[in-house]
Each structure stands twice: as C-alpha cells, then as structure tokens.
Design a protein around this motif. Structure first.
Motif, PDB file in Angstrom:
ATOM      1  N   ALA A 299       0.794  -1.019   0.071  1.00 22.43           N
ATOM      2  CA  ALA A 299      -0.154  -0.082  -0.038  1.00 22.43           C
ATOM      3  C   ALA A 299       0.774   1.128   0.021  1.00 22.43           C
ATOM      4  O   ALA A 299       1.777   1.606   0.979  1.00 22.43           O
ATOM      5  CB  ALA A 299      -0.914  -0.051   1.269  1.00 22.43           C
ATOM      6  N   ALA A 300       0.903   1.976  -1.106  1.00 22.27           N
ATOM      7  CA  ALA A 300       1.743   3.214  -1.140  1.00 22.27           C
ATOM      8  C   ALA A 300       1.102   4.219  -0.342  1.00 22.27           C
ATOM      9  O   ALA A 300      -0.109   4.424  -0.175  1.00 22.27           O
ATOM     10  CB  ALA A 300       1.832   3.593  -2.763  1.00 22.27           C
ATOM     11  N   GLY A 301       2.125   5.031   0.145  1.00 18.83           N
ATOM     12  CA  GLY A 301       1.519   6.279   1.013  1.00 18.83           C
ATOM     13  C   GLY A 301       0.661   7.163   0.070  1.00 18.83           C
ATOM     14  O   GLY A 301       1.099   7.363  -1.166  1.00 18.83           O
ATOM     15  N   ASP A 302      -0.168   8.213   0.890  1.00 22.98           N
ATOM     16  CA  ASP A 302      -0.920   9.133  -0.041  1.00 22.98           C
ATOM     17  C   ASP A 302      -0.214  10.047  -0.718  1.00 22.98           C
ATOM     18  O   ASP A 302      -0.511  10.522  -1.639  1.00 22.98           O
ATOM     19  CB  ASP A 302      -2.010   9.948   0.957  1.00 22.98           C
ATOM     20  CG  ASP A 302      -2.889   8.657   1.749  1.00 22.98           C
ATOM     21  OD1 ASP A 302      -3.239   7.711   1.289  1.00 22.98           O
ATOM     22  OD2 ASP A 302      -3.498   9.259   2.800  1.00 22.98           O
ATOM     23  N   ALA A 303       1.065  10.446   0.023  1.00 24.35           N
ATOM     24  CA  ALA A 303       2.005  11.517  -0.720  1.00 24.35           C
ATOM     25  C   ALA A 303       2.240  10.950  -2.322  1.00 24.35           C
ATOM     26  O   ALA A 303       2.308  11.493  -3.229  1.00 24.35           O
ATOM     27  CB  ALA A 303       3.079  11.811   0.072  1.00 24.35           C
ATOM     28  N   ARG A 304       2.765   9.567  -2.020  1.00 26.84           N
ATOM     29  CA  ARG A 304       3.251   9.102  -3.458  1.00 26.84           C
ATOM     30  C   ARG A 304       2.031   8.895  -4.612  1.00 26.84           C
ATOM     31  O   ARG A 304       2.169   9.038  -5.619  1.00 26.84           O
ATOM     32  CB  ARG A 304       3.863   7.768  -3.080  1.00 26.84           C
ATOM     33  CG  ARG A 304       4.469   7.068  -4.800  1.00 26.84           C
ATOM     34  CD  ARG A 304       5.377   5.985  -4.182  1.00 26.84           C
ATOM     35  NE  ARG A 304       5.667   5.281  -5.685  1.00 26.84           N
ATOM     36  CZ  ARG A 304       6.597   5.699  -6.440  1.00 26.84           C
ATOM     37  NH1 ARG A 304       7.467   6.594  -6.251  1.00 26.84           N
ATOM     38  NH2 ARG A 304       6.877   4.987  -7.631  1.00 26.84           N
ATOM     39  N   LEU A 305       0.917   8.359  -3.928  1.00 26.84           N
ATOM     40  CA  LEU A 305      -0.217   8.112  -4.640  1.00 26.84           C
ATOM     41  C   LEU A 305      -0.536   9.481  -5.390  1.00 26.84           C
ATOM     42  O   LEU A 305      -1.094   9.646  -6.537  1.00 26.84           O
ATOM     43  CB  LEU A 305      -1.393   7.449  -4.171  1.00 26.84           C
ATOM     44  CG  LEU A 305      -1.021   5.991  -3.609  1.00 26.84           C
ATOM     45  CD1 LEU A 305      -2.154   5.616  -2.739  1.00 26.84           C
ATOM     46  CD2 LEU A 305      -1.051   5.340  -4.930  1.00 26.84           C
ATOM     47  N   ALA A 306      -0.592  10.643  -4.565  1.00 25.75           N
ATOM     48  CA  ALA A 306      -0.787  11.705  -5.093  1.00 25.75           C
ATOM     49  C   ALA A 306       0.054  12.199  -6.109  1.00 25.75           C
ATOM     50  O   ALA A 306      -0.124  12.848  -7.186  1.00 25.75           O
ATOM     51  CB  ALA A 306      -1.029  12.814  -4.059  1.00 25.75           C
ATOM     52  N   ARG A 307       1.550  11.851  -6.045  1.00 29.00           N
ATOM     53  CA  ARG A 307       2.289  12.459  -6.846  1.00 29.00           C
ATOM     54  C   ARG A 307       2.456  11.453  -8.326  1.00 29.00           C
ATOM     55  O   ARG A 307       2.364  12.320  -9.301  1.00 29.00           O
ATOM     56  CB  ARG A 307       3.503  12.438  -6.307  1.00 29.00           C
ATOM     57  CG  ARG A 307       4.054  13.551  -5.409  1.00 29.00           C
ATOM     58  CD  ARG A 307       5.500  13.594  -4.787  1.00 29.00           C
ATOM     59  NE  ARG A 307       6.014  12.329  -4.577  1.00 29.00           N
ATOM     60  CZ  ARG A 307       7.181  11.720  -5.049  1.00 29.00           C
ATOM     61  NH1 ARG A 307       7.695  12.333  -6.121  1.00 29.00           N
ATOM     62  NH2 ARG A 307       7.509  10.514  -4.653  1.00 29.00           N
ATOM     63  N   VAL A 308       2.159  10.407  -8.286  1.00 26.45           N
ATOM     64  CA  VAL A 308       2.611   9.530  -9.162  1.00 26.45           C
ATOM     65  C   VAL A 308       1.508   8.474  -9.655  1.00 26.45           C
ATOM     66  O   VAL A 308       1.539   7.715 -10.382  1.00 26.45           O
ATOM     67  CB  VAL A 308       3.770   8.829  -9.418  1.00 26.45           C
ATOM     68  CG1 VAL A 308       5.123  10.151  -9.148  1.00 26.45           C
ATOM     69  CG2 VAL A 308       4.168   8.183  -8.058  1.00 26.45           C
ATOM     70  N   GLY A 309       0.674   8.123  -8.560  1.00 29.74           N
ATOM     71  CA  GLY A 309      -0.330   7.325  -8.946  1.00 29.74           C
ATOM     72  C   GLY A 309       0.124   5.812  -8.475  1.00 29.74           C
ATOM     73  O   GLY A 309       1.036   5.654  -7.939  1.00 29.74           O
ATOM     74  N   GLU A 310      -0.728   4.954  -8.952  1.00 26.55           N
ATOM     75  CA  GLU A 310      -0.271   3.382  -8.525  1.00 26.55           C
ATOM     76  C   GLU A 310       0.715   3.120  -9.801  1.00 26.55           C
ATOM     77  O   GLU A 310       0.272   3.181 -10.948  1.00 26.55           O
ATOM     78  CB  GLU A 310      -1.428   2.673  -8.745  1.00 26.55           C
ATOM     79  CG  GLU A 310      -2.620   2.825  -7.602  1.00 26.55           C
ATOM     80  CD  GLU A 310      -3.689   2.016  -7.697  1.00 26.55           C
ATOM     81  OE1 GLU A 310      -3.571   0.872  -6.910  1.00 26.55           O
ATOM     82  OE2 GLU A 310      -4.651   2.303  -8.257  1.00 26.55           O
ATOM     83  N   ARG A 311       1.811   2.559  -9.375  1.00 25.42           N
ATOM     84  CA  ARG A 311       2.869   2.079 -10.384  1.00 25.42           C
ATOM     85  C   ARG A 311       4.032   1.479  -9.591  1.00 25.42           C
ATOM     86  O   ARG A 311       3.850   1.192  -8.557  1.00 25.42           O
ATOM     87  CB  ARG A 311       3.460   3.319 -11.315  1.00 25.42           C
ATOM     88  CG  ARG A 311       3.994   4.288 -10.302  1.00 25.42           C
ATOM     89  CD  ARG A 311       4.340   5.685 -10.955  1.00 25.42           C
ATOM     90  NE  ARG A 311       4.582   5.767 -12.226  1.00 25.42           N
ATOM     91  CZ  ARG A 311       4.134   6.411 -13.246  1.00 25.42           C
ATOM     92  NH1 ARG A 311       3.392   7.343 -12.816  1.00 25.42           N
ATOM     93  NH2 ARG A 311       4.459   6.446 -14.586  1.00 25.42           N
ATOM     94  N   PRO A 312       5.039   0.906 -10.084  1.00 25.49           N
ATOM     95  CA  PRO A 312       6.054   0.271  -9.324  1.00 25.49           C
ATOM     96  C   PRO A 312       6.608   1.338  -8.275  1.00 25.49           C
ATOM     97  O   PRO A 312       6.936   2.513  -8.742  1.00 25.49           O
ATOM     98  CB  PRO A 312       7.192  -0.015 -10.423  1.00 25.49           C
ATOM     99  CG  PRO A 312       6.283  -0.203 -11.856  1.00 25.49           C
ATOM    100  CD  PRO A 312       5.139   0.573 -11.634  1.00 25.49           C
ATOM    101  N   ALA A 313       6.987   0.882  -7.420  1.00 31.42           N
ATOM    102  CA  ALA A 313       7.493   1.561  -6.017  1.00 31.42           C
ATOM    103  C   ALA A 313       8.831   1.237  -5.887  1.00 31.42           C
ATOM    104  O   ALA A 313       9.780   2.234  -5.547  1.00 31.42           O
ATOM    105  CB  ALA A 313       6.760   1.611  -4.704  1.00 31.42           C
TER     106      ALA A 313
END
Length: 270
Positions: free
Chosen positions: A211-225
């Motif tokens: 589960a990606a953090g809200d900040a990353r999801l807001a910046r780049v969406g769902e994708r490889p982390a």
C-alpha cells in the motif's frame, strides 16, 4: 510473466549516473528515444532483464517528455515495467479479452550512442484508467535484442530483476485486477522491515504489492514503487556494491543500494 525491464524515472540523468557510480552499480549509455524527448542509460543483467534509467533530454521540460512525464517530473524512481513476449499482437488481444482498453501495438525506438537504431513494438494497457502504470507493457523486438540490451560488465553477483514492488491504493483490489489479466496466485504476506507498511509477495510471479503512501499516490499514482535485483550471494553483493544492512524479506534477505536516490527504491534480494 518474464520481466524485460523496469524504468527508473528522474528529471536529470546526470544525477542518476552519479548515484550509480557512488554505489558501484555499473551501467551502459543507451542513447535517445526516437521522439527526442528522453534519453537513458541501463544496467543489463545476466538473465537478459535490465534496469533503464530514463530522464528528459537536456532542454526538455519533464512534463513534456514522451515517456511517463509525471513520474519524471516528480522524481518517482521506479516509473513503469515491461514484460518480454513472443507475440505482442496476441498479448494485446489477451488484454482486450480481459476487458482492458489498450493503445498499440506501437512502434518504438531509440538511437544508441554509436548511431545504431534499436526498434521494438509495444502495447500500453488500461489506458483509460488511473492505475494504468500498475500493469506492465508487453514488448517484442524488431531489431536483434542484443542491440537493445546486453549484459553490463561487472554486474556479478547479480542475476536479474527478481521482484517488482507495486505501490497501490488497495492491495486486494490490485491483486484482483492482476489476477483478471494474468491469473496470478493469491498474494502472501511477507514479513519485512524493508519498506513502511505491509508487503505481500505473489508466489511464482516477479511481483510484490504494498500500500503506497498518500503522498506518493498523489504525486505519481499506482505504479512500481521499488525493484529488487536477484543474487545468489548477498554477502558478495555487499562487497561489490554499497548496500544497506540486510533485513528479512519473508524467508529471504534484502538490502537497498545505499544512496538517498535508491534507498527504498532499488535493492538486492537473496
């Protein structure tokens, strides 16, 4: 599912090259993509997979880049991933049959520093969905694959891309979508302190979900982390490269390349 490569996106390629030199991870210059907006370097691995380091060409606004502009502008690190297939048309049909909107097959290419043109065909899936970069894009070479990638000198004891860690909003929802497309097994929780939050591995597939953090999801969406490279000898890898202290990753051990640019994004797993 055979990982072809993972794209690591940044807004400046020189910064990535300097970090690679600092951790001792060798790379080759890859050249400029056909539309002229991005250029790249790569680390070719023994199993034929590779890491691609991609950034806008000098003078290009990252948000105008032809590949993953939001990820490049946001310094996302892992930005997209690709699977190698024998027939890109058949793979495109499988995506359509799974109910996914597609773009392709599309003709791609880049010009290597030695002037040789490399060409391939690729398809992008779920192009109408915000989670489109969660899914790999299938690719098949038009020109000999050895023109696109060969093993980089000095990459031992690394073997290849082992695990692509997908940063998602909801692990169960993402797993269901991947199952719809690839018929994956049910993910299994992997005990690890390598990343914040829970990580689930997909048995028999080169995938983990977190589960990606809200900040990353807001910046780049769902994708490889993150991406983990395989090795049979983590001790030897720690001698060859600058790595963090190992931590458990389920029954295995993992460590990150020890620079801010890579830590938590690019690592090694035994």
């Amino acid at each position: 599912m055979h990982v072809d490569h993972v794209a690591f996106g940044w807004d400046d390629l020189d910064t990535v090259r300097a970090a690679l030199d600092a951790v001792g991870l060798p790379f080759d210059e890859g050249g400029t993509h056909a539309d002229g907006t991005t250029h790249m370097a790569l680390t070719g691995l023994p199993d034929g997979s590779y890491l691609e380091y991609i950034a806008p060409t000098p003078g290009t606004n990252p948000e105008a880049a032809g590949f993953w502009p939001a990820a490049l502008a946001a310094r996302a690190g892992p930005a997209a991933w690709c699977v190698r297939v024998d027939d890109v048309v058949a793979e495109t049909k499988r995506a359509i049959d799974a109910g996914f909107a597609v773009e392709g097959p599309l003709h791609g290419g880049r010009d290597r520093p030695d002037g040789r043109r490399v060409e391939w065909d690729q398809t992008f899936e779920r192009v109408d969905a915000p989670d489109r970069w969660l899914f790999p894009f299938p690719l098949v070479d038009r020109t000999p694959r050895s023109w696109r990638v060969s093993e980089t000198d000095g990459v031992t004891p690394l073997s290849g891309v082992d695990t692509v860690v997908l940063g998602v909003a909801d692990v169960d929802d993402a797993a269901a979508l991947l199952d719809r497309r690839y018929r994956i097994p049910a993910p299994v929780l992997a005990e690890t302190d390598a990343v914040a939050g829970d990580v689930t591995d997909v048995p028999g597939a080169p995938i983990a979900l977190t589960a990606a953090g809200d900040a990353r999801l807001a910046r780049v969406g769902e994708r490889p982390a993150a991406v983990l490279l395989g090795t049979d000898d983590l001790a030897a890898a720690r001698t060859a490269y600058e790595l963090t202290d190992p931590v458990a990753w389920g029954a295995r051990r993992a460590a990150w390349f020890d620079r801010d640019l890579f830590r938590g994004r690019v690592g090694v797993i035994e």
